[in-house]
Write a protein that holds these residues in place. Structure first.
Motif, PDB file in Angstrom:
ATOM      1  N   THR A 170     -10.455  21.203   1.563  1.00 47.46           N
ATOM      2  CA  THR A 170      -9.636  22.185   0.859  1.00 47.46           C
ATOM      3  C   THR A 170      -9.964  22.119  -0.633  1.00 47.46           C
ATOM      4  O   THR A 170     -10.272  21.050  -1.167  1.00 47.46           O
ATOM      5  N   ASP A 171      -9.914  23.303  -1.293  1.00 43.78           N
ATOM      6  CA  ASP A 171     -10.158  23.315  -2.739  1.00 43.78           C
ATOM      7  C   ASP A 171      -8.835  23.326  -3.520  1.00 43.78           C
ATOM      8  O   ASP A 171      -8.825  23.546  -4.727  1.00 43.78           O
ATOM      9  N   GLU A 172      -7.718  23.091  -2.826  1.00 44.07           N
ATOM     10  CA  GLU A 172      -6.431  23.004  -3.515  1.00 44.07           C
ATOM     11  C   GLU A 172      -6.409  21.781  -4.443  1.00 44.07           C
ATOM     12  O   GLU A 172      -7.174  20.832  -4.238  1.00 44.07           O
ATOM     13  N   ALA A 173      -5.514  21.833  -5.426  1.00 45.42           N
ATOM     14  CA  ALA A 173      -5.416  20.714  -6.376  1.00 45.42           C
ATOM     15  C   ALA A 173      -5.110  19.416  -5.634  1.00 45.42           C
ATOM     16  O   ALA A 173      -4.237  19.376  -4.759  1.00 45.42           O
ATOM     17  N   GLN A 174      -5.847  18.357  -5.976  1.00 46.37           N
ATOM     18  CA  GLN A 174      -5.635  17.066  -5.327  1.00 46.37           C
ATOM     19  C   GLN A 174      -4.436  16.340  -5.946  1.00 46.37           C
ATOM     20  O   GLN A 174      -4.237  16.379  -7.153  1.00 46.37           O
ATOM     21  N   THR A 175      -3.647  15.720  -5.080  1.00 48.40           N
ATOM     22  CA  THR A 175      -2.457  15.000  -5.528  1.00 48.40           C
ATOM     23  C   THR A 175      -2.872  13.807  -6.390  1.00 48.40           C
ATOM     24  O   THR A 175      -3.846  13.126  -6.077  1.00 48.40           O
ATOM     25  N   ALA A 176      -2.145  13.596  -7.469  1.00 49.58           N
ATOM     26  CA  ALA A 176      -2.505  12.512  -8.395  1.00 49.58           C
ATOM     27  C   ALA A 176      -2.653  11.175  -7.665  1.00 49.58           C
ATOM     28  O   ALA A 176      -1.836  10.847  -6.795  1.00 49.58           O
ATOM     29  N   TYR A 177      -3.681  10.428  -8.013  1.00 48.62           N
ATOM     30  CA  TYR A 177      -3.938   9.114  -7.411  1.00 48.62           C
ATOM     31  C   TYR A 177      -2.690   8.236  -7.476  1.00 48.62           C
ATOM     32  O   TYR A 177      -2.344   7.538  -6.520  1.00 48.62           O
ATOM     33  N   GLU A 178      -2.021   8.330  -8.598  1.00 47.56           N
ATOM     34  CA  GLU A 178      -0.789   7.561  -8.798  1.00 47.56           C
ATOM     35  C   GLU A 178       0.262   7.881  -7.721  1.00 47.56           C
ATOM     36  O   GLU A 178       0.894   6.983  -7.171  1.00 47.56           O
ATOM     37  N   ASP A 179       0.429   9.170  -7.411  1.00 48.68           N
ATOM     38  CA  ASP A 179       1.393   9.569  -6.370  1.00 48.68           C
ATOM     39  C   ASP A 179       0.923   9.157  -4.978  1.00 48.68           C
ATOM     40  O   ASP A 179       1.709   8.676  -4.158  1.00 48.68           O
ATOM     41  N   VAL A 180      -0.367   9.349  -4.710  1.00 50.79           N
ATOM     42  CA  VAL A 180      -0.920   9.011  -3.393  1.00 50.79           C
ATOM     43  C   VAL A 180      -0.736   7.521  -3.091  1.00 50.79           C
ATOM     44  O   VAL A 180      -0.590   7.122  -1.942  1.00 50.79           O
ATOM     45  N   THR A 181      -0.719   6.699  -4.136  1.00 51.20           N
ATOM     46  CA  THR A 181      -0.685   5.246  -3.934  1.00 51.20           C
ATOM     47  C   THR A 181       0.667   4.598  -4.235  1.00 51.20           C
ATOM     48  O   THR A 181       0.804   3.378  -4.107  1.00 51.20           O
ATOM     49  N   THR A 182       1.657   5.396  -4.626  1.00 52.46           N
ATOM     50  CA  THR A 182       2.991   4.800  -4.861  1.00 52.46           C
ATOM     51  C   THR A 182       4.109   5.511  -4.096  1.00 52.46           C
ATOM     52  O   THR A 182       5.249   5.072  -4.107  1.00 52.46           O
ATOM     53  N   TYR A 183       3.783   6.634  -3.435  1.00 51.20           N
ATOM     54  CA  TYR A 183       4.779   7.356  -2.630  1.00 51.20           C
ATOM     55  C   TYR A 183       4.291   7.305  -1.188  1.00 51.20           C
ATOM     56  O   TYR A 183       3.511   8.148  -0.745  1.00 51.20           O
ATOM     57  N   ASN A 184       4.680   6.262  -0.460  1.00 51.44           N
ATOM     58  CA  ASN A 184       4.089   6.010   0.850  1.00 51.44           C
ATOM     59  C   ASN A 184       5.115   5.813   1.950  1.00 51.44           C
ATOM     60  O   ASN A 184       6.228   5.351   1.701  1.00 51.44           O
ATOM     61  N   ASN A 185       4.699   6.138   3.176  1.00 56.93           N
ATOM     62  CA  ASN A 185       5.415   5.689   4.361  1.00 56.93           C
ATOM     63  C   ASN A 185       4.567   4.633   5.045  1.00 56.93           C
ATOM     64  O   ASN A 185       3.447   4.920   5.485  1.00 56.93           O
ATOM     65  N   PHE A 186       5.077   3.434   5.099  1.00 53.61           N
ATOM     66  CA  PHE A 186       4.399   2.322   5.785  1.00 53.61           C
ATOM     67  C   PHE A 186       5.512   1.316   6.042  1.00 53.61           C
ATOM     68  O   PHE A 186       5.723   0.376   5.268  1.00 53.61           O
ATOM     69  N   TYR A 187       6.263   1.586   7.124  1.00 60.64           N
ATOM     70  CA  TYR A 187       7.511   0.859   7.369  1.00 60.64           C
ATOM     71  C   TYR A 187       7.323  -0.652   7.546  1.00 60.64           C
ATOM     72  O   TYR A 187       8.264  -1.409   7.377  1.00 60.64           O
ATOM     73  N   GLU A 188       6.092  -1.063   7.860  1.00 62.23           N
ATOM     74  CA  GLU A 188       5.822  -2.506   7.939  1.00 62.23           C
ATOM     75  C   GLU A 188       6.068  -3.172   6.584  1.00 62.23           C
ATOM     76  O   GLU A 188       6.263  -4.390   6.502  1.00 62.23           O
ATOM     77  N   PHE A 189       6.027  -2.371   5.529  1.00 53.67           N
ATOM     78  CA  PHE A 189       6.260  -2.907   4.180  1.00 53.67           C
ATOM     79  C   PHE A 189       7.500  -2.283   3.551  1.00 53.67           C
ATOM     80  O   PHE A 189       7.549  -2.077   2.331  1.00 53.67           O
ATOM     81  N   GLY A 190       8.506  -1.985   4.377  1.00 53.40           N
ATOM     82  CA  GLY A 190       9.758  -1.457   3.843  1.00 53.40           C
ATOM     83  C   GLY A 190       9.854   0.049   4.006  1.00 53.40           C
ATOM     84  O   GLY A 190       8.847   0.740   4.143  1.00 53.40           O
ATOM     85  N   THR A 191      11.084   0.558   3.963  1.00 52.52           N
ATOM     86  CA  THR A 191      11.302   1.967   4.257  1.00 52.52           C
ATOM     87  C   THR A 191      11.431   2.841   2.999  1.00 52.52           C
ATOM     88  O   THR A 191      11.470   4.056   3.107  1.00 52.52           O
ATOM     89  N   ASP A 192      11.509   2.243   1.816  1.00 51.21           N
ATOM     90  CA  ASP A 192      11.531   3.062   0.597  1.00 51.21           C
ATOM     91  C   ASP A 192      10.110   3.525   0.271  1.00 51.21           C
ATOM     92  O   ASP A 192       9.151   2.810   0.532  1.00 51.21           O
ATOM     93  N   LYS A 193      10.008   4.709  -0.313  1.00 50.58           N
ATOM     94  CA  LYS A 193       8.671   5.248  -0.609  1.00 50.58           C
ATOM     95  C   LYS A 193       7.884   4.344  -1.555  1.00 50.58           C
ATOM     96  O   LYS A 193       6.658   4.304  -1.508  1.00 50.58           O
ATOM     97  N   ASP A 194       8.575   3.658  -2.443  1.00 47.17           N
ATOM     98  CA  ASP A 194       7.838   2.829  -3.412  1.00 47.17           C
ATOM     99  C   ASP A 194       7.690   1.380  -2.956  1.00 47.17           C
ATOM    100  O   ASP A 194       7.066   0.578  -3.642  1.00 47.17           O
ATOM    101  N   SER A 195       8.213   1.021  -1.783  1.00 49.49           N
ATOM    102  CA  SER A 195       8.096  -0.390  -1.391  1.00 49.49           C
ATOM    103  C   SER A 195       6.712  -0.788  -0.859  1.00 49.49           C
ATOM    104  O   SER A 195       6.252  -1.886  -1.174  1.00 49.49           O
ATOM    105  N   PRO A 196       5.984   0.066  -0.093  1.00 51.09           N
ATOM    106  CA  PRO A 196       4.654  -0.391   0.339  1.00 51.09           C
ATOM    107  C   PRO A 196       3.732  -0.767  -0.826  1.00 51.09           C
ATOM    108  O   PRO A 196       3.024  -1.781  -0.760  1.00 51.09           O
ATOM    109  N   SER A 197       3.734   0.007  -1.914  1.00 49.09           N
ATOM    110  CA  SER A 197       2.842  -0.316  -3.033  1.00 49.09           C
ATOM    111  C   SER A 197       3.228  -1.646  -3.678  1.00 49.09           C
ATOM    112  O   SER A 197       2.385  -2.331  -4.245  1.00 49.09           O
TER     113      SER A 197
END
Ligand code: MTE
Ligand code: MO
Length: 315
Positions: A64-91
């Motif tokens: 896709t040629d749509e604007a890419q999401t900021a690296y900062e957002d891609v790596t601090t707003y996550n779902n990875f419940y093995e590392f907690g359920t808050d968006k900022d807890s996996p990072s």
């Protein structure tokens, strides 16, 4: 002092500066020993590639040629419940997650079942950039430049038998490292699955990186699935097992709430989640919501996989 430390979870104990100093020391020690055995240039260029997220230009037909999401957002707003359920807890909680060495068990209806070292399993494949949309079932979305290769290429090499109709994927189970697994929010380990034709589709990726560098732990290091026309939870992280099977596998979210999360989970604005609409989404970094597209905008590529199927029934 001791009493205070006992109340702090183990992952918060390491003092940042101490950690930095120790890292610096280890870096210097490695650099020094590398100097003795490796040509200088090789060493320098490898470091560079690991450290910096690279901006990626669309080039392939699926990008896709749509604007890419900021690296900062891609790596601090996550779902990875093995590392907690808050968006900022996996990072925060996945910082020290050990992804080396890493083994992957190939099992089931396949001619070459084996426990592989990840490097051995990945060696034959050339990594490419793929810029995909990711739509979370919760209503937000991102555009991420992944680094990886089509899952189908790996499957072909492993030679599944004719009985293999589905592929099941399993995440690492290790509550000593993944402290989210100490709570029963889901039944661990996390399991996902695809029908064989979905797994073989050229859009389906095994990702080992994003923004041109290797995957941050919170995004599923050392390797994860990316299925861009399905809700984000199908894209299982930190995989340790790939199993070829005859019958549709039970998957983690379908087991947790069968009326809310189906096996297929194709992005579909026409089929609401029982508790909320799926008609719109908020792209991270944007203010206004945008309409959600059927199959997340990949209908031209994948709609034919589901001809004749009632997508309300097979949600
Ligand atoms: N093992 C595992 N994989 C997982 C999840 C998880 O909790 N555990 N969350 C899923 C969900 S709900 C989403 S939206 C995506 C998020 O991927 P990202 O954090 O790299 O954007 O990962 C998916 N893969
Ligand atoms: Mo998600």
């Amino acid at each position: 002092m001791i009493r205070i430390q006992r109340q702090i979870p183990w992952y918060e104990i390491t003092d940042e500066r101490f950690y930095e100093n120790r890292r610096q020391f280890i870096r210097e020690a490695i650099a020094f020993s590398a100097m003795l055995v490796l040509p200088r240039c090789l060493n320098a260029s490898q470091n560079k590639k690991e450290d910096k997220p690279q901006s990626i230009k669309p080039k392939g037909k699926f990008d896709t040629d749509e604007a890419q999401t900021a690296y900062e957002d891609v790596t601090t707003y996550n779902n990875f419940y093995e590392f907690g359920t808050d968006k900022d807890s996996p990072s925060k909680l996945a910082k020290d997650f050990r992804t080396k060495p890493w083994q992957v068990s190939i099992e089931g209806e396949v001619k070459k079942p084996k426990v592989y070292d990840l490097d051995e399993l990945m060696k034959p494949f050339t990594q490419e950039d793929r810029i995909y949309r990711l739509r979370c079932v919760e209503g937000w979305s991102m555009v991420i430049p992944w680094l990886g290769f089509p899952l189908g290429e790996l499957i072909k090499r492993l030679e599944p038998k004719s009985k293999a109709k589905y592929v099941e994927f399993t995440t690492l189970l290790d509550p000593t490292q993944m402290q989210g697994q100490k709570r029963d929010v889901l039944s661990w380990p996390y399991v996902e699955g695809l029908r064989m034709d979905e797994a073989m589709h050229p859009l389906t990726l095994l990702a080992t990186g994003l923004y041109g560098k290797s995957l941050p732990n919170q995004n599923g290091a050392p390797f994860r699935l990316v299925v861009p026309w399905k809700y984000g939870f199908k894209s299982i992280k930190s995989i340790v097992k790939i199993r070829f099977i005859e019958n549709q596998p039970m998957t983690t979210w379908a087991e947790a709430a069968p009326n809310e999360y189906g096996f297929y989970s194709n992005v579909n604005p026409e089929v609401d989640h029982p508790r909320w609409t799926q008609k719109k989404e908020r792209r991270l970094g944007e203010f206004l919501k945008r309409p959600t597209l059927k199959f997340n905008g990949y209908a031209e590529e994948v709609a034919q996989l589901y001809t004749g199927m009632d997508l309300r029934k097979f949600f």
